[in-house]
Design a protein around this motif. Structure first.
Motif, PDB file in Angstrom:
ATOM      1  N   TYR A   1      42.119  31.915  58.824  1.00 14.13           N
ATOM      2  CA  TYR A   1      42.944  33.058  58.404  1.00 14.13           C
ATOM      3  C   TYR A   1      42.668  34.262  59.305  1.00 14.13           C
ATOM      4  N   ASP A   2      43.725  35.041  59.545  1.00 10.85           N
ATOM      5  CA  ASP A   2      43.576  36.287  60.309  1.00 10.85           C
ATOM      6  C   ASP A   2      43.328  37.479  59.391  1.00 10.85           C
ATOM      7  N   ALA A   3      43.790  37.382  58.147  1.00 13.44           N
ATOM      8  CA  ALA A   3      43.560  38.449  57.160  1.00 13.44           C
ATOM      9  C   ALA A   3      43.624  37.848  55.763  1.00 13.44           C
ATOM     10  N   ILE A   4      42.701  38.266  54.903  1.00 12.85           N
ATOM     11  CA  ILE A   4      42.711  37.867  53.494  1.00 12.85           C
ATOM     12  C   ILE A   4      42.642  39.132  52.652  1.00 12.85           C
ATOM     13  N   LEU A   5      43.545  39.221  51.671  1.00 15.68           N
ATOM     14  CA  LEU A   5      43.556  40.353  50.745  1.00 15.68           C
ATOM     15  C   LEU A   5      43.219  39.828  49.356  1.00 15.68           C
ATOM     16  N   ILE A   6      42.271  40.459  48.688  1.00  9.15           N
ATOM     17  CA  ILE A   6      41.812  40.012  47.371  1.00  9.15           C
ATOM     18  C   ILE A   6      42.129  41.084  46.338  1.00  9.15           C
ATOM     19  N   ASP A   7      42.947  40.728  45.348  1.00  4.12           N
ATOM     20  CA  ASP A   7      43.193  41.611  44.215  1.00  4.12           C
ATOM     21  C   ASP A   7      42.243  41.210  43.087  1.00  4.12           C
ATOM     22  N   GLU A   8      41.954  42.136  42.182  1.00  2.24           N
ATOM     23  CA  GLU A   8      41.059  41.890  41.038  1.00  2.24           C
ATOM     24  C   GLU A   8      39.674  41.423  41.499  1.00  2.24           C
ATOM     25  N   ALA A   9      39.175  42.009  42.572  1.00  2.00           N
ATOM     26  CA  ALA A   9      37.897  41.543  43.134  1.00  2.00           C
ATOM     27  C   ALA A   9      36.745  41.691  42.153  1.00  2.00           C
ATOM     28  N   GLN A  10      36.914  42.573  41.143  1.00  2.00           N
ATOM     29  CA  GLN A  10      35.849  42.727  40.146  1.00  2.00           C
ATOM     30  C   GLN A  10      35.656  41.463  39.322  1.00  2.00           C
ATOM     31  N   ASP A  11      36.642  40.558  39.335  1.00  2.00           N
ATOM     32  CA  ASP A  11      36.544  39.315  38.571  1.00  2.00           C
ATOM     33  C   ASP A  11      35.768  38.234  39.320  1.00  2.00           C
ATOM     34  N   PHE A  12      35.423  38.497  40.579  1.00  2.00           N
ATOM     35  CA  PHE A  12      34.781  37.478  41.409  1.00  2.00           C
ATOM     36  C   PHE A  12      33.343  37.858  41.759  1.00  2.00           C
ATOM     37  N   SER A  13      32.525  36.833  41.964  1.00  2.00           N
ATOM     38  CA  SER A  13      31.152  37.059  42.395  1.00  2.00           C
ATOM     39  C   SER A  13      31.109  37.246  43.913  1.00  2.00           C
ATOM     40  N   LYS A  14      29.947  37.626  44.395  1.00  2.00           N
ATOM     41  CA  LYS A  14      29.794  37.800  45.841  1.00  2.00           C
ATOM     42  C   LYS A  14      29.986  36.475  46.577  1.00  2.00           C
ATOM     43  N   TYR A  15      29.783  35.349  45.889  1.00  2.00           N
ATOM     44  CA  TYR A  15      29.897  34.048  46.558  1.00  2.00           C
ATOM     45  C   TYR A  15      31.339  33.762  46.962  1.00  2.00           C
ATOM     46  N   PHE A  16      32.289  34.143  46.128  1.00  2.00           N
ATOM     47  CA  PHE A  16      33.696  33.942  46.495  1.00  2.00           C
ATOM     48  C   PHE A  16      34.071  34.850  47.657  1.00  2.00           C
ATOM     49  N   LEU A  17      33.633  36.113  47.607  1.00  2.00           N
ATOM     50  CA  LEU A  17      33.936  37.028  48.710  1.00  2.00           C
ATOM     51  C   LEU A  17      33.311  36.543  50.010  1.00  2.00           C
ATOM     52  N   GLN A  18      32.107  35.951  49.912  1.00  2.00           N
ATOM     53  CA  GLN A  18      31.464  35.402  51.108  1.00  2.00           C
ATOM     54  C   GLN A  18      32.241  34.214  51.663  1.00  2.00           C
TER      55      GLN A  18
END
Length: 704
Positions: free
Chosen positions: A334-351
């Motif tokens: 991916y060249d860009a990823i946008l995450i909405d509702e990031a408060q619902d996810f742990s750091k592992y998903f963001l990683q």
């Protein structure tokens, strides 16, 4: 003052910066300078404008920017003609900007070329090479129809395309709810400066967008996807989220904005609207990662079997952590990823998202500072993304002057009025609860970040404080359309039958008299596990009155939420991420007391903040009477929050008492006899705070 919004001008950085510096120094101009924006949709595709000044004084001024010292006069003239014609055509297409056949907006065109040495050009084509010439040119301009400024902004920002979705041409009565709602929607005409920056300013790396529910994060992300796709049609872009009903919202907005900017639908092969978890039958970031890296995919049932430390509700966190540990080398696709509702996810998903991005790791994550009201706030970028082998953080966010912002806070709430939002916070935290606070932020500064100001006292542990919202963070028009006694109603009934009869009569009135549409109404039940059975009675009563209804996610796609022909009933989890003009919260008494009180009050907070106009909180019995009293207290104080900030020890105790419990803990307490319960309390296997309040009261009565 000119707000400078820095879009993608990487091919002309020096001249763009010089133009921006000039306008940032101006205090006698009211408006915005957009760099790398807008992109105008045409039959030949997207036509990019280098820079655009939108101001009350001059109307619009197009800037064609030349970075070097060599160019052809004919090219300059052709570029000015083309940019003028494209923008004029776009503006003339909006009836709010015309009078008869005449466009009421002045359009100027200037070629800004600091390094150019050029003399023989027609006086009809303005070329400026320095700030003095630019000043002279601007002084020669004057827009006499500045009353069109707000509409002009709306068209430039593409916000008019959103408003077309909910046109209310059917409204006949000036005093109906439908008429009030039409005026309210028309008032939310433009993006504010922070929202514009969040849409257009994109950094070469990680960007964080923070804001309350209703601050426009979802629309901002959709606009951003469309903008990035228009600028870089070859990029692979993904937007992901937790609440499934957001998918159709994103699809509608991205599609609408893409047509506005490139004249056609986006290339859906390049733009993915994709769930976070996914499955073999539904695209998802995690499922895609497992497939590409040849590791085992785990659904919810499989995740429960591998849960680390048996932590309830963190199944997705666990499978993401497992995937991170299993993959040594990540494919980057991916060249860009946008995450909405990031408060619902742990750091592992963001990683995981960070690892599957190509350099320079364009990850944009947006989250709500207060979506769940718990004291677990989003971790810092350093805690989320970690450090390299030298101890340097992979991600460090800092806003530098003259550069796109890496960290953006959306302070204004455009959904909830000041009284409604303050009431939701008061009930969620238990500010005026007789037994005391239920929960509180560890970081007191978060109150300022979400738009509160201290009227009295200070935000420090153990100190009294009085917090209030102002017009900058809660615009006045959100509450001015109706009397306070109509904006918010908390109502207690003697029994469920009375509650449902009142609910049904009000919904019937909303549709048949108030000129509200079916999709203006949402009914939220507070207890997820009993929602289906609880809403059966009111749905049947509505059916008897000729009003159709649906239970969101049942007998229809989980991606669909509202319907033009049915009133929507929902549980709290599907309600999240959605909004409606008229929101009814039923059986609210179930959120007043008992065990796991923080979770219950979080549900109440989330339910109340789904409303963008009117809220009705309903229930019955003594607990509902208690909830009504709490609301009356915040109302009598003119919607301010007055309390003593709890100390660290007090916050720890609150967290223990009101925390969520696993199903195993609940089952153990329910199944044990009194003797075993007392023994487990003495041995420390069960905290006394975990015992149901009704059981504790019973023990107290027996001991006296």
């Amino acid at each position: 003052m000119v707000n400078v919004i820095r879009g993608d001008v990487n091919n002309k950085p020096v001249a763009s910066r010089r133009l921006a510096n000039y306008f940032e120094s101006k205090r006698d101009i009211t408006g915005s300078l957009y760099l790398g924006y807008p992109i105008i949709g045409t039959s030949q595709g997207g036509y990019p404008i280098d820079a655009l000044l939108v101001s009350k004084e001059y109307g619009v001024v197009i800037f064609n920017i030349i970075e070097g010292s060599q160019t052809d006069i004919n090219i300059i003239q052709q570029a000015q003609d083309e940019s003028f014609n494209k923008l004029e055509s776009k503006l003339k297409g909006n009836t709010h900007l015309t009078k008869g056949r005449k466009l009421m907006v002045d359009i100027g065109v200037v070629t800004f070329a600091p390094a150019l040495k050029l003399n023989d050009i027609s006086e009809d084509y303005i070329v400026v090479t320095n700030e003095h010439d630019l000043e002279e040119n601007l002084n020669s301009l004057h827009w006499e129809s500045s009353e069109y400024f707000e509409h002009l902004n709306s068209v430039i920002q593409a916000i008019t395309t959103i408003r077309k979705r909910n046109q209310r041409n059917y409204v006949k009565r000036e005093d109906s709810r439908g008429a009030k709602l039409k005026k309210l929607e028309d008032s939310i005409a433009n993006l504010d400066h922070d929202q514009s920056a969040a849409v257009i300013e994109t950094v070469e790396g990680v960007q964080r967008i923070r804001g309350l529910a209703g601050s426009g994060k979802t629309i901002v992300l959709a606009l951003k996807v469309a903008y990035l796709h228009a600028k870089h049609p070859d990029w692979n872009i993904a937007v992901t989220f937790n609440t499934r009903s957001l998918k159709n919202q994103f699809k509608h907005f991205i599609n609408t904005f893409a047509i506005e900017q490139i004249g056609e639908e986006p290339n859906w092969e390049k733009v993915k609207i994709i769930h976070a978890w996914g499955s073999p039958s539904m695209e998802g970031i995690y499922y895609e990662i497992c497939k590409k890296h040849n590791i085992e995919f785990r659904d919810l049932d499989a995740a429960k079997r591998i849960k680390i430390a048996n932590i309830y509700g963190q199944e997705f966190d666990t499978v993401c952590e497992e995937a991170l540990n299993k993959i040594n080398i990540f494919e980057q696709y991916y060249d860009a990823i946008l995450i909405d509702e990031a408060q619902d996810f742990s750091k592992y998903f963001l990683q995981l998202c960070y690892n599957i991005l190509k350099q320079p790791k364009r990850l944009i994550y947006a989250y709500d500072e207060l979506q769940s009201l718990n004291n677990k706030t989003m971790e810092s970028p350093t805690e989320i993304f970690g450090n390299d082998t030298y101890g340097n953080p992979y991600v460090k966010l800092k806003n530098r002057s003259g550069e796109p912002k890496q960290d953006i806070i959306l302070e204004k709430c455009y959904r909830n009025s000041r009284p409604l939002l303050t009431s939701a916070h008061a009930l969620g935290f238990g500010i005026y609860r007789k037994e005391g606070l239920i929960q509180m932020f560890d970081n007191a500064a978060l109150w300022r970040d979400i738009g509160y100001q201290s009227e009295e006292g200070i935000l420090e542990d153990g100190k009294p404080v009085k917090l209030a919202r102002n017009e900058n963070t809660s615009p006045k028009f959100l509450e001015a359309h109706s009397h306070i006694d109509d904006l918010i109603i908390f109502k207690s009934f003697n029994n469920n039958h009375e509650q449902m009869e009142w609910l049904v009569k009000e919904i019937e009135k909303n549709i048949k008299e108030d000129e509200l549409k079916y999709n203006d109404i949402m009914i939220i039940h507070c207890t997820p596990r009993t929602t289906r059975s609880a809403v059966g009675i009111p749905r049947a009563l509505l059916q008897n009155r000729g009003i159709n209804s649906k239970l969101a996610g049942v007998a229809s796609s989980p991606d669909d939420f509202f319907s033009d022909e049915e009133v929507t009933f929902t549980g709290i989890y599907r309600a999240k991420g959605n909004e409606a003009a008229m929101v009814y919260v039923i059986n609210a008494h179930e959120c007043f007391s008992g065990s796991e009180l923080a979770r219950k009050r979080n549900i109440l907070f989330t339910a109340i903040t789904r409303s963008k106009a009117w809220i009705r909180v309903l229930g019955y019995g003594e607990d509902m009477t208690g909830l009504v009293e709490e609301f009356k207290e915040v109302k009598d104080r003119n919607f301010v929050l007055q309390f003593t900030y709890p100390t660290e020890d007090e916050r720890i105790k609150m967290n223990i008492i009101n925390r969520d419990r696993s199903p195993q803990e609940r089952e153990r307490i329910e199944m044990m006899n009194v003797k075993d319960l007392l023994q487990d309390v003495e041995n420390g296997r069960i905290r006394k705070e975990d015992l149901p309040q009704e059981l504790i009261q019973k023990f107290k009565r027996l001991s006296t």
